[in-house]
Write a protein that holds these residues in place. Sequence first.
Motif, mmCIF file in Angstrom:
data_model
loop_
_atom_site.group_PDB
_atom_site.id
_atom_site.type_symbol
_atom_site.label_atom_id
_atom_site.label_comp_id
_atom_site.label_asym_id
_atom_site.label_seq_id
_atom_site.Cartn_x
_atom_site.Cartn_y
_atom_site.Cartn_z
ATOM 1 N N VAL A 98 -3.441 -6.741 2.986
ATOM 2 C CA VAL A 98 -3.151 -8.162 3.188
ATOM 3 C C VAL A 98 -2.487 -8.744 1.943
ATOM 4 O O VAL A 98 -1.494 -9.485 2.027
ATOM 5 C CB VAL A 98 -4.447 -8.931 3.527
ATOM 6 C CG1 VAL A 98 -4.240 -10.439 3.368
ATOM 7 C CG2 VAL A 98 -4.902 -8.612 4.947
ATOM 8 N N GLN A 99 -3.024 -8.417 0.790
ATOM 9 C CA GLN A 99 -2.452 -8.908 -0.468
ATOM 10 C C GLN A 99 -1.009 -8.438 -0.628
ATOM 11 O O GLN A 99 -0.122 -9.229 -1.003
ATOM 12 C CB GLN A 99 -3.291 -8.415 -1.642
ATOM 13 C CG GLN A 99 -2.839 -8.949 -2.990
ATOM 14 C CD GLN A 99 -3.701 -8.428 -4.134
ATOM 15 O OE1 GLN A 99 -4.526 -7.536 -3.954
ATOM 16 N NE2 GLN A 99 -3.502 -8.965 -5.311
ATOM 17 N N PHE A 100 -0.748 -7.170 -0.319
ATOM 18 C CA PHE A 100 0.603 -6.633 -0.453
ATOM 19 C C PHE A 100 1.562 -7.317 0.519
ATOM 20 O O PHE A 100 2.725 -7.562 0.181
ATOM 21 C CB PHE A 100 0.611 -5.125 -0.195
ATOM 22 C CG PHE A 100 -0.246 -4.334 -1.149
ATOM 23 C CD1 PHE A 100 -0.668 -4.867 -2.353
ATOM 24 C CD2 PHE A 100 -0.632 -3.034 -0.842
ATOM 25 C CE1 PHE A 100 -1.462 -4.134 -3.233
ATOM 26 C CE2 PHE A 100 -1.405 -2.293 -1.706
ATOM 27 C CZ PHE A 100 -1.827 -2.849 -2.901
ATOM 28 N N MET A 101 1.092 -7.618 1.733
ATOM 29 C CA MET A 101 1.932 -8.308 2.721
ATOM 30 C C MET A 101 2.346 -9.671 2.207
ATOM 31 O O MET A 101 3.527 -10.052 2.271
ATOM 32 C CB MET A 101 1.178 -8.456 4.039
ATOM 33 C CG MET A 101 0.974 -7.176 4.823
ATOM 34 S SD MET A 101 0.079 -7.479 6.378
ATOM 35 C CE MET A 101 1.382 -8.245 7.371
ATOM 36 N N ILE A 102 1.375 -10.421 1.689
ATOM 37 C CA ILE A 102 1.657 -11.769 1.177
ATOM 38 C C ILE A 102 2.642 -11.708 0.013
ATOM 39 O O ILE A 102 3.606 -12.481 -0.054
ATOM 40 C CB ILE A 102 0.346 -12.461 0.756
ATOM 41 C CG1 ILE A 102 -0.535 -12.714 1.983
ATOM 42 C CG2 ILE A 102 0.628 -13.769 0.016
ATOM 43 C CD1 ILE A 102 -1.939 -13.172 1.647
ATOM 44 N N GLN A 103 2.420 -10.767 -0.902
ATOM 45 C CA GLN A 103 3.300 -10.634 -2.068
ATOM 46 C C GLN A 103 4.715 -10.240 -1.673
ATOM 47 O O GLN A 103 5.677 -10.537 -2.395
ATOM 48 C CB GLN A 103 2.710 -9.591 -3.031
ATOM 49 C CG GLN A 103 1.431 -10.046 -3.710
ATOM 50 C CD GLN A 103 0.739 -8.919 -4.464
ATOM 51 O OE1 GLN A 103 0.918 -7.743 -4.161
ATOM 52 N NE2 GLN A 103 -0.070 -9.278 -5.455
ATOM 53 N N SER A 104 4.855 -9.597 -0.514
ATOM 54 C CA SER A 104 6.171 -9.140 -0.062
ATOM 55 C C SER A 104 6.814 -10.082 0.942
ATOM 56 O O SER A 104 7.888 -9.786 1.478
ATOM 57 C CB SER A 104 6.049 -7.735 0.554
ATOM 58 O OG SER A 104 5.533 -6.819 -0.395
#
Length: 254
Positions: free
Chosen positions: A198-204
Motif C-alpha cells: 500500500v505504501q509503495f502504491m501511494i508513493q508511486s
Amino acid sequence: MRRGSWRIRILIGLAIVAFAFIRRCNNQEENPYTGRIQNIDMTAEQEIAIGLQSAPEMAQQHGGLYPDERMQSLVDAVGKKLVNNSIARETPYQYDFHLLADDQTINAFALPGGQCFITYALFSQLNEAQLAGVLGHEIAHVIGRHSAERIAESSFWQTLATGASVGGDMGSVVAGIGQNTLLKNGRGDELESDELGVQFMIQSGYDPYEMINVMEILKSAAGPNRVPEFQSTHPDPENRIEKIKEAIKKYSGR
C-alpha cells in the motif's frame, strides 16, 4: 546400562537443542528497511544468487514466460516505477518482473533477492493500479526477507525436532509446534507485505484502494471451499482487507 544410555540420549538431545538456540541467537539481525528483528542465516548476495538460480525453473513450472512483449513491458514498467519511488531502490536486490504464461493459476510470488512473478491468469484480470498492488506486495516480500527468514526458521525447528527426538522421542510433537508457528509467521509476512505494498502504491501515484479490489479477485478465485485461515499461510481476504484499509489511512490519511 539402560539408565545410563537414556542419560546419554538426554544429554545429546539437550546439546542439540542448545546448539539450535545459540545459532538462532547469533543469527538475529534488524532488517534496515522494516525495523523488524529477524532470524536470518544468509547474506543479501546469497538471496540474489538463490533467486537467479531458481527463476528459470519456476518459470518452466508455469508454462514459461508469456510471449507478448507488450504485456511484459507493462509489467516491467509498473514494477520499475514501484522500485524507483520506494525504499526498494535503496536495497541491494536485483528486481526483475516476469509475466508467466500460466492462464489457469491465479498467483503471484517472489523469490529471494528480487525475482518477482505473476501469472497471466491473474494479470489478465487486473488494471494497472491493481497490477501495481500485486507487484508492490511481492517487492515487499523481497524487502522483508521473508523467504530467507522462513528458511532459517525451518532449519531451527528441524534441529529442535532432532534434539527432542534423540532426547525423549518427542520429535513429532516439536515438529508439529514448529509447523504451526511457521504458518502463523507466514500469515504475518503477508500482512506486512500488504502494508508495504500500500505504501509503495501511494508513493508511486496509484490509488491504494485498488488493492482492496485485488483481494476481492483473490477471494472470488479461492471459491467457497477455500482453506480456513488457521490452516493457511495466507490470511483470509476479509482480514487482509481490514488491514489494508488501516494501512491506507496510516499512509494517506484517507
